[in-house]
Write an enzyme that holds these catalytic residues in place. Structure first.
Site, short mmCIF file in Angstrom:
data_model
loop_
_atom_site.label_atom_id
_atom_site.label_comp_id
_atom_site.label_asym_id
_atom_site.label_seq_id
_atom_site.Cartn_x
_atom_site.Cartn_y
_atom_site.Cartn_z
N TYR A 32 105.00 3.03 70.01
CA TYR A 32 104.09 2.10 70.68
C TYR A 32 103.09 1.53 69.69
O TYR A 32 102.99 1.99 68.55
CB TYR A 32 103.39 2.79 71.85
CG TYR A 32 102.27 3.74 71.49
CD1 TYR A 32 102.54 4.98 70.91
CD2 TYR A 32 100.94 3.40 71.71
CE1 TYR A 32 101.51 5.85 70.58
CE2 TYR A 32 99.90 4.27 71.39
CZ TYR A 32 100.20 5.49 70.82
OH TYR A 32 99.18 6.34 70.49
N GLU A 182 92.94 14.46 61.93
CA GLU A 182 92.40 13.22 62.51
C GLU A 182 91.93 13.52 63.92
O GLU A 182 92.05 14.65 64.40
CB GLU A 182 93.47 12.12 62.50
CG GLU A 182 94.73 12.50 63.26
CD GLU A 182 95.89 11.53 63.06
OE1 GLU A 182 95.67 10.33 62.88
OE2 GLU A 182 97.04 12.00 63.11
N1 PMP Z 1 95.32 8.50 64.70
C1 PMP Z 1 95.90 8.67 65.90
C2 PMP Z 1 96.50 10.00 66.21
C3 PMP Z 1 95.93 7.63 66.84
O1 PMP Z 1 96.53 7.81 68.04
C4 PMP Z 1 95.32 6.40 66.52
C5 PMP Z 1 95.28 5.27 67.51
N2 PMP Z 1 96.51 4.84 67.91
C6 PMP Z 1 94.73 6.25 65.25
C7 PMP Z 1 94.75 7.32 64.39
C8 PMP Z 1 94.09 4.96 64.84
O2 PMP Z 1 95.06 4.00 64.52
P1 PMP Z 1 94.76 2.44 64.68
O3 PMP Z 1 93.54 2.16 63.88
O4 PMP Z 1 95.95 1.78 64.15
O5 PMP Z 1 94.55 2.23 66.15
#
Ligand code: PMP
Length: 286
Positions: A32, A182
């Site tokens: 996604y 994260e």
């Molecule tokens: N880490 C994880 C586990 C996430 O689910 C997301 C958001 N989808 C992010 C980091 C941040 O990614 P992005 O900046 O592309 O939304």
């Protein structure tokens, strides 16, 4: 009622249908993307389109639509649903060959399932969490080892959010072998002595599109960036902390496992990076 997109059709949300045998439903066999919309325009669309291609490739799935076709669908949904601030969610699964089987179906005869829908979020840019900051707690990172692929396997991150709620916090930072990987749905950063520290890219974390942009803007603004792992203890002793994601941009973290950071209010680096990120991203929004 929302209009959504399913496999080539724009439909009222109540009429959209996916098979019960879809591998996204049975096996979380899908990927996604979430792209933010500000002022009716898509933020960092090309970053999301590129990561989608990579996720599909890593899972041996064919990209059913090219970048331009995807952009058209995103824009059409934003237009039809009158989205000024919000998100476009896109999901592609390995589809359904009409039964349940661990073996992948033949892509020649089983097309992927493509679903997109919008979420209206008035106040996305001017959000209380950004002004007040959020509290996080540390939890074990119990996810699979390919977190660089943006799959729809979100059960553990979802449980993590609930663990945070139960602990009176807003979100959780996941910890593996003593180091923060994260957040449940964002990348994690600390700031100490003006240096921004965030874990380096690997299969341990999602390669955030917002992370890439924020680090680029930080370096352009002559801020020092260190890409390396950090512990929760180091984070608790930091001057400030923040998270980034496509739907929350840059959001300050004011407390980690009950320990306030600095004076317990959003720090200047996070606040400035949020402003820069929003200003710069709006300039290139499409
Ligand atoms: N880490 C994880 C586990 C996430 O689910 C997301 C958001 N989808 C992010 C980091 C941040 O990614 P992005 O900046 O592309 O939304």
């Amino acid at each position: 009622m929302r209009t959504v997109y399913v496999n080539g059709d724009y439909l009222p949300e109540t009429e959209a249908r996916v098979s019960i045998f879809d591998r996204g439903f049975l096996m979380a066999d899908g990927v996604y993307e979430v792209t933010s919309v500000l002022g009716g325009k898509l933020i960092d669309f090309d970053g999301h389109a590129a990561r989608l291609d990579r996720s599909l490739r890593e899972l041996d799935m064919q990209a059913p639509l090219g970048r331009d076709a995807l952009l058209d669908i995103h824009r059409e949904l934003v237009r039809i649903n009158g989205i000024d601030e919000g998100m476009v969610y896109l999901q592609i699964t390995r589809g359904s060959d009409g039964d349940r089987d661990f073996v992948f179906p033949d892509p020649e005869t089983t097309p992927p399932t493509v679903v997109l829908f919008t979420q209206a979020k008035p106040g996305l840019a001017d959000n209380p969490a950004a002004r007040e900051g959020i509290k996080v707690v540390g939890i074990d990172d119990l996810r699979w080892a390919r977190r660089d692929i943006k799959t729809v396997q979100l059960l553990y991150p979802s449980m993590g959010k609930m663990m945070a709620r139960k602990a009176g916090a807003d979100d959780a930072w996941m910890v593996e072998d003593g180091f923060v990987t994260e957040g449940t749905s964002n990348n994690a950063y600390i700031v100490k002595g003006g240096r921004i520290v965030t874990r380096e890219l690997s299969s341990d974390i999602l390669h955030g599109i917002t992370r890439a942009a924020v680090l680029r803007f930080a370096r352009e603004a002559q801020m020092a960036v260190e890409e390396r792992p950090f512990t929760l203890a180091e984070a608790q002793a930091a001057d400030e902390a923040f998270v980034t994601s496509a739907s929350t941009f840059v959001t300050p973290v004011i407390e980690i496992d009950g320990v306030p950071l600095g004076d317990g209010t959003p720090g200047p680096v996070a606040t400035r990076l949020r402003e820069i990120y929003l200003d710069e991203s709006l300039k290139t929004a499409i």
